[in-house]
Design a protein around this motif. Structure first.
Motif: not given
Length: 447
Positions: A229-231, A235-237, A274-276, A411-414
């Motif tokens: 769910l966190v993944i 992804v949505l972010l 999240n453009a960054a 976050i980095i992996m996704v």
């Protein structure tokens, strides 16, 4: 599943894409091999205490970023972090130094000069960090592990030189992957190092819950569901986009623009929540290494307490400062990567305008306002996911496994995986177009 297999076949049919993927995998393999090559003059069998130092706290993050090279006293022990630190310094200095500001606006030539400045600064940072790493080895591993003797000046000189060379080589690998391979090379090197720890972390959690009977298999299944769910949330972010309507007027015979009776040709400007991307996480994590390092230079009680606070990555103040830095860097990185003034100028030159907004400065101000409204919830969400491991560890999750519930690792992996998949998709779409053009050329040749 059938479509996925067909897509893989299509990927392999594209010669350029296949070669880029093979180059990427080959260079990543070289990087992973180097992470297991111990510094000359050190007995690799006596590094257990160094490995224990990286099981908890900031040491585990350092080891994660380097893919285990830090705990193995590898030639890649410093990893790519000096390059990340140099990039942060150059981008921050770009706000205050006019020369760097000019380079940022000079296009490709300015980018090359900035990259050169970043490389030289990387070497300087590595030369400063190298002795610190060797000093940590002196304090951590037994004296018998130094084959040339711990007090040998030759060992110190050669090790710092090798660590510097290793970082430069890792930086070169990342740039070559970006240039000749697929995806962002530096981000891929970090991601591969993180993924290298995932199987071990999952096995330790399995052993804790099932073998040691600390919750049973059902609790482990629940943890994996929460992880998935966190993944999905990550992804949505990364994928969330707000579209701004843009209307185009037609050019008259006098060269002026006017809107036609049907309202013009409407298109959209996609602005990301999240453009960054993952860069605020990486930047903030690099900054978080500084307070404990500086505090340890002094033996006073205040300095030691500061070092203890910022060494506890699951403590309140560490996560509070970490979250604030992520929010600040999200706004900062978005501001320098989303050129709203240039977008407004391009729209004005092409006859485009946002309905209800005057072209030019008003359009730039409007885009700035929209980006601020989008960036704020995106930054908060990014910060929340970043500190989520400190929340989940209170439920009895092992630290090594909790690191993958958000934070820097997930976050980095996704982000890197999505960016790489998008590049592969662009090659597939381009190949479809090139294939039609190639057929046309073939038909013309036959005729």
């Amino acid at each position: 599943m059938k479509n996925f297999i067909e897509t893989l076949k299509n990927v392999w049919k594209i010669e350029e894409l296949k070669n880029r993927i093979l180059v990427t995998l080959g260079l990543l393999l070289v990087y992973r091999f180097g992470a297991h090559v111990t510094l000359p003059g050190i007995d690799a069998s006596q590094l257990h205490s160094l490995a224990g130092q990286t099981e908890k706290g900031l040491g585990s993050i350092l080891d994660m970023f380097t893919g285990g090279a830090f705990s193995k006293a590898s030639v890649f022990a410093l990893g790519i972090m000096p390059y990340i630190s140099a990039s942060i310094v150059v981008q921050l200095m770009g706000i205050a130094i006019p020369y760097l500001q000019k380079l940022q606006k000079d296009g490709e030539s300015g980018r090359k000069k900035l990259n050169q400045i970043t490389r030289w600064l990387t070497i300087l940072i590595t030369l400063l960090q190298g002795p610190g790493y060797i000093y940590n080895l002196y304090k951590t591993i037994p004296q018998s592990a130094f084959l040339l003797g711990a007090d040998s000046p030759w060992f110190l000189f050669s090790s710092v030189l090798i660590l510097t060379t290793g970082t430069i080589f890792a930086m070169w690998l990342g740039e070559k992957i970006t240039d000749k391979g697929i995806g962002n090379g530096i981000s891929l090197l970090i991601m591969v190092g993180i993924l290298a720890r995932l199987p071990q972390a999952l096995f330790q959690e399995f052993q804790s819950k099932v073998t040691d009977n600390q919750g049973g298999p059902m609790l482990l299944v629940f943890e994996i569901i929460v992880w998935l769910l966190v993944i999905i949330a990550c992804v949505l972010l990364v994928m969330a986009i707000r579209k701004i309507p843009v209307q185009y007027a037609r050019r008259t015979t006098t060269g002026d623009f006017e809107q036609d009776a049907l309202g013009g040709n409407r298109q959209w400007i996609p602005l990301k929540l999240n453009a960054a991307g993952v860069m605020p996480i990486i930047f903030a994590q690099a900054i978080m290494f500084i307070p404990p390092f500086l505090a340890n230079l002094s033996k006073s009680d205040t300095s030691q307490s500061i070092a203890a606070v910022f060494s506890n990555m699951f403590g309140f103040w560490y996560n509070f400062v970490f979250a604030m830095l992520i929010i600040i860097f999200t706004f900062f990185y978005t501001a320098i990567t989303v050129p709203t003034n240039k977008m407004a100028d391009d729209l004005k030159r092409s006859g485009g305008f946002i309905p209800g907004v005057k072209p030019g400065i008003d359009t730039a101000d409007f885009l700035d306002h929209v980006m601020s409204l989008l960036t704020f919830p995106g930054a908060l969400f990014l910060a929340l996911i970043a500190i989520f491991p400190s929340l989940i560890i209170g439920l009895g999750v092992q630290q090594s496994w909790a690191m993958f519930y958000g934070g820097t690792s997930l976050i980095i992996m996704v982000g890197v995986v999505i960016d790489t998949i998008q590049q592969v998709n662009s090659y597939l779409l381009n190949q479809h177009y090139d294939g039609l053009m190639k057929s046309g050329k073939n038909r013309k040749a036959v005729a």
